[in-house]
Design a protein around this motif. Structure first.
Motif, short mmCIF file in Angstrom:
data_model
loop_
_atom_site.label_atom_id
_atom_site.label_comp_id
_atom_site.label_asym_id
_atom_site.label_seq_id
_atom_site.Cartn_x
_atom_site.Cartn_y
_atom_site.Cartn_z
N ALA A 1 0.88 -1.39 0.06
CA ALA A 1 -0.04 0.11 -0.01
C ALA A 1 0.61 1.38 0.02
O ALA A 1 0.31 2.40 -0.43
CB ALA A 1 -0.92 -0.13 1.22
N MET B 1 -7.28 5.08 -2.22
CA MET B 1 -6.43 4.07 -2.95
C MET B 1 -6.29 4.62 -4.12
O MET B 1 -7.30 4.84 -5.20
CB MET B 1 -7.26 2.81 -3.14
CG MET B 1 -7.71 2.13 -1.75
SD MET B 1 -8.31 0.49 -1.65
CE MET B 1 -9.97 0.90 -2.52
N LEU C 1 -4.65 2.01 -8.79
CA LEU C 1 -5.24 0.52 -8.43
C LEU C 1 -4.69 -0.44 -9.22
O LEU C 1 -4.41 -0.07 -10.57
CB LEU C 1 -6.48 0.53 -8.23
CG LEU C 1 -7.22 1.21 -6.82
CD1 LEU C 1 -8.66 1.36 -7.11
CD2 LEU C 1 -6.85 0.15 -5.73
N ASP D 1 -5.20 -5.71 -6.37
CA ASP D 1 -5.83 -5.17 -5.25
C ASP D 1 -7.47 -5.28 -5.03
O ASP D 1 -8.10 -5.07 -4.06
CB ASP D 1 -5.92 -3.62 -5.34
CG ASP D 1 -4.31 -2.88 -5.38
OD1 ASP D 1 -3.98 -2.09 -6.40
OD2 ASP D 1 -3.57 -3.17 -4.65
#
Length: 118
Positions: free
Chosen positions: A63, A82, A85, A89
């Motif tokens: 992350a 987020m 991506l 994920d």
């Protein structure tokens, strides 16, 4: 403490998504809120955490540099922002809370599904 996670959905690779975790009840007892995820056929894994009062954060290697975990104490909400991506994920994302750094997470919200696909 009750936790409600939301914000999941379908997003293309390279896209962004923001998950929300709204807390209610005895929020004054919360020490840290975390995000976890579980991909199909895999074990649940840690994503990120933030201390409720001080805002200290920690991230899984997967992350770092792509996800952030801001909070809004006035709204009793913790987010998972987020970015960039990847298909890897894709998972059900859960938020959880605990009352001490020395205990396990004892409050869990229902998961929200994030699918990264073109």
């Amino acid at each position: 403490v009750q936790l409600q996670a939301s914000g999941g959905g379908l997003v293309q690779p390279g896209g962004s998504l923001r998950l929300s975790c709204a807390a209610s009840g005895r929020t004054f007892s919360v020490y840290v809120v975390g995000w976890f995820r579980q991909a199909p056929g895999k074990e649940r894994e840690f994503v990120a955490t933030i201390t409720w009062s001080g805002g200290t954060t920690a991230y899984a290697d997967s992350a770092k540099g792509r996800f952030t975990i801001p909070r809004d104490n006035a709204m009793n909400t913790v987010y998972l922002q987020m970015n960039t991506l990847k298909p890897g994920d894709t998972a059900v994302y859960y938020c959880a809370a605990k009352e001490s750094r020395y205990t396990n997470y004892n409050y869990w919200g229902r998961g929200t599904l994030v699918t990264v696909s073109s």
